[in-house]
Write a protein that holds these residues in place. Sequence first.
Motif, PDB file in Angstrom:
ATOM      1  N   ASP A  67      75.427   6.280  12.782  1.00 25.42           N
ATOM      2  CA  ASP A  67      74.845   6.924  12.595  1.00 25.42           C
ATOM      3  C   ASP A  67      74.082   7.019  11.281  1.00 25.42           C
ATOM      4  O   ASP A  67      74.070   5.879  10.218  1.00 25.42           O
ATOM      5  CB  ASP A  67      76.509   8.345  11.515  1.00 25.42           C
ATOM      6  CG  ASP A  67      75.597   9.163  10.855  1.00 25.42           C
ATOM      7  OD1 ASP A  67      74.954   9.557  10.446  1.00 25.42           O
ATOM      8  OD2 ASP A  67      76.215   9.388  10.491  1.00 25.42           O
ATOM      9  N   CYS A  68      73.320   6.433  10.842  1.00 29.11           N
ATOM     10  CA  CYS A  68      71.543   5.875  10.269  1.00 29.11           C
ATOM     11  C   CYS A  68      71.757   7.177   9.112  1.00 29.11           C
ATOM     12  O   CYS A  68      71.015   8.555   9.337  1.00 29.11           O
ATOM     13  CB  CYS A  68      69.822   6.007  11.362  1.00 29.11           C
ATOM     14  SG  CYS A  68      70.451   5.048  12.753  1.00 29.11           S
ATOM     15  N   ASN A  90      75.321   3.573   8.574  1.00 30.31           N
ATOM     16  CA  ASN A  90      73.882   2.871   8.432  1.00 30.31           C
ATOM     17  C   ASN A  90      73.801   3.409   6.728  1.00 30.31           C
ATOM     18  O   ASN A  90      73.571   5.043   7.036  1.00 30.31           O
ATOM     19  CB  ASN A  90      73.040   3.011   8.971  1.00 30.31           C
ATOM     20  CG  ASN A  90      71.093   2.994   8.335  1.00 30.31           C
ATOM     21  OD1 ASN A  90      70.473   3.437   7.333  1.00 30.31           O
ATOM     22  ND2 ASN A  90      71.102   1.310   7.636  1.00 30.31           N
ATOM     23  N   LEU A 117      66.331   1.806   6.995  1.00 29.29           N
ATOM     24  CA  LEU A 117      65.720   1.697   8.065  1.00 29.29           C
ATOM     25  C   LEU A 117      64.985   0.914   8.113  1.00 29.29           C
ATOM     26  O   LEU A 117      64.750   0.739   9.581  1.00 29.29           O
ATOM     27  CB  LEU A 117      65.997   3.283   9.119  1.00 29.29           C
ATOM     28  CG  LEU A 117      67.313   4.149   9.025  1.00 29.29           C
ATOM     29  CD1 LEU A 117      66.819   5.707   9.855  1.00 29.29           C
ATOM     30  CD2 LEU A 117      68.105   3.625  10.002  1.00 29.29           C
ATOM     31  N   TRP A 131      71.993   8.160  16.525  1.00 28.83           N
ATOM     32  CA  TRP A 131      72.164   9.220  15.916  1.00 28.83           C
ATOM     33  C   TRP A 131      71.029   8.809  14.246  1.00 28.83           C
ATOM     34  O   TRP A 131      71.820   8.701  13.770  1.00 28.83           O
ATOM     35  CB  TRP A 131      73.358  10.168  15.479  1.00 28.83           C
ATOM     36  CG  TRP A 131      73.323  11.187  15.540  1.00 28.83           C
ATOM     37  CD1 TRP A 131      73.257  12.164  14.423  1.00 28.83           C
ATOM     38  CD2 TRP A 131      73.276  12.045  16.393  1.00 28.83           C
ATOM     39  NE1 TRP A 131      72.510  13.609  14.104  1.00 28.83           N
ATOM     40  CE2 TRP A 131      73.072  13.837  15.505  1.00 28.83           C
ATOM     41  CE3 TRP A 131      73.641  12.484  17.113  1.00 28.83           C
ATOM     42  CZ2 TRP A 131      72.993  15.378  16.419  1.00 28.83           C
ATOM     43  CZ3 TRP A 131      73.885  13.651  18.779  1.00 28.83           C
ATOM     44  CH2 TRP A 131      72.964  14.984  17.498  1.00 28.83           C
ATOM     45  N   CYS A 132      70.167   9.637  14.252  1.00 26.76           N
ATOM     46  CA  CYS A 132      69.182   9.909  13.220  1.00 26.76           C
ATOM     47  C   CYS A 132      68.560  11.091  12.784  1.00 26.76           C
ATOM     48  O   CYS A 132      68.656  12.017  13.484  1.00 26.76           O
ATOM     49  CB  CYS A 132      67.715   9.396  13.502  1.00 26.76           C
ATOM     50  SG  CYS A 132      68.062   7.390  14.496  1.00 26.76           S
ATOM     51  N   GLN A 133      69.320  12.020  11.618  1.00 25.87           N
ATOM     52  CA  GLN A 133      69.709  12.863  11.700  1.00 25.87           C
ATOM     53  C   GLN A 133      68.769  13.476  10.008  1.00 25.87           C
ATOM     54  O   GLN A 133      69.989  12.667   9.232  1.00 25.87           O
ATOM     55  CB  GLN A 133      70.149  13.790  11.336  1.00 25.87           C
ATOM     56  CG  GLN A 133      70.213  15.313  11.141  1.00 25.87           C
ATOM     57  CD  GLN A 133      71.479  16.003  11.422  1.00 25.87           C
ATOM     58  OE1 GLN A 133      72.286  16.031  12.450  1.00 25.87           O
ATOM     59  NE2 GLN A 133      71.394  17.099  11.038  1.00 25.87           N
ATOM     60  N   LEU A 136      64.284  10.403   9.216  1.00 20.02           N
ATOM     61  CA  LEU A 136      63.316   9.936   9.167  1.00 20.02           C
ATOM     62  C   LEU A 136      61.897   9.894   8.530  1.00 20.02           C
ATOM     63  O   LEU A 136      61.475   9.336   8.371  1.00 20.02           O
ATOM     64  CB  LEU A 136      62.959   9.739  11.099  1.00 20.02           C
ATOM     65  CG  LEU A 136      64.364   9.587  11.869  1.00 20.02           C
ATOM     66  CD1 LEU A 136      64.290   9.697  13.295  1.00 20.02           C
ATOM     67  CD2 LEU A 136      64.072   7.689  11.580  1.00 20.02           C
ATOM     68  N   CYS A 151      65.206   0.439  18.162  1.00 23.31           N
ATOM     69  CA  CYS A 151      66.434   1.140  18.479  1.00 23.31           C
ATOM     70  C   CYS A 151      66.301   1.004  20.083  1.00 23.31           C
ATOM     71  O   CYS A 151      67.661   0.733  21.005  1.00 23.31           O
ATOM     72  CB  CYS A 151      66.271   2.907  18.130  1.00 23.31           C
ATOM     73  SG  CYS A 151      66.747   2.962  16.210  1.00 23.31           S
ATOM     74  N   LEU A 163      67.773  12.058  17.482  1.00 24.52           N
ATOM     75  CA  LEU A 163      66.989  12.487  16.293  1.00 24.52           C
ATOM     76  C   LEU A 163      66.616  14.068  16.102  1.00 24.52           C
ATOM     77  O   LEU A 163      66.895  14.870  16.827  1.00 24.52           O
ATOM     78  CB  LEU A 163      65.098  11.785  15.977  1.00 24.52           C
ATOM     79  CG  LEU A 163      64.501  10.942  16.984  1.00 24.52           C
ATOM     80  CD1 LEU A 163      63.464  10.996  16.419  1.00 24.52           C
ATOM     81  CD2 LEU A 163      64.874   9.698  16.387  1.00 24.52           C
ATOM     82  N   GLU A 165      64.784  15.939  12.974  1.00 25.26           N
ATOM     83  CA  GLU A 165      64.419  16.271  11.665  1.00 25.26           C
ATOM     84  C   GLU A 165      63.897  17.963  11.421  1.00 25.26           C
ATOM     85  O   GLU A 165      63.844  18.687  12.649  1.00 25.26           O
ATOM     86  CB  GLU A 165      63.334  15.563  11.844  1.00 25.26           C
ATOM     87  CG  GLU A 165      63.977  14.437  11.867  1.00 25.26           C
ATOM     88  CD  GLU A 165      64.754  13.343  10.383  1.00 25.26           C
ATOM     89  OE1 GLU A 165      64.022  14.120   9.488  1.00 25.26           O
ATOM     90  OE2 GLU A 165      65.826  12.618  10.489  1.00 25.26           O
TER      91      GLU A 165
END
Length: 227
Positions: A67-68, A90, A117, A131-133, A136, A151, A163, A165
Amino acid sequence: MMEEGNEENTEEFYKKAMVYWSEIPPTIDGMLGGFGHISQIDIHGSRQFLRLIFQLKEPPGKSSVVDCGAGIGRITKHLLSHIFDNIDLNQAFVDQAKDYLGPAVYKKIGTLYNVGLQDFTPENDKYDVIWCQWVLGHLTDADFVKFLERCRSGLKKNGIIVLKENIASSKEVEVDKKDSSVTRPFHLYMELFQRTNLRCIRKIKQNNFPKGLYTVYMFALRPKDIL
Ligand SMILES: C[S@@+](CC[C@H](N)C(=O)[O-])C[C@H]1O[C@@H](n2cnc3c(N)ncnc32)[C@H](O)[C@@H]1O
């Protein structure tokens, strides 16, 4: 957006975001800029998106996820912990995340990476899903591309990067000086993906958010060479 290669500006961009987030209360409302009430709808949309991903012909596994830009672990608690066996976090609000997640979920947490990141390199072949939410926009375009490439190496066989976003309402990048982030237009996401060795295999708009909020998209990316 800042010019690429302008290191002083870049450093300032990251520093300002760090300061901003260090002053934000560790609550759902804090994580979502006062829109805590949309969390359930958000999680519901993400769950449906993941369902779609697991219906792919070659779906990712369910053993390991990161989980970023995790914050207090909102997504980990309400979504990822119900699906995956091991979750790395993260840039979490570490102490608060422990309380917020509770012992049952915390048992599933592996490594906490307390690093932006722009400097985070996932271990090779480690994750089924990355998972990046809502994070970014804190990366410059150049770092966004480099991060996605790192990644790619961090994915296991059949792994996927997700992603989720905000999308700018015009074709221009919108800059938020307060939290030191940008909101990118849809076309820019497509252009940045083109600069990676990843392919966007699914993209879906989040439904049912209240009017007046940004449009939000979920993107699933996969290494080009496995398709
Ligand atoms: C809008 S919150 C979203 C938190 C979480 N993803 C969620 O949806 O509940 C943005 C998060 O990104 C983190 N963040 C800001 N800049 C970052 C960076 N450069 N790298 C990683 N995380 C960052 C902040 O600490 C904060 O937790």
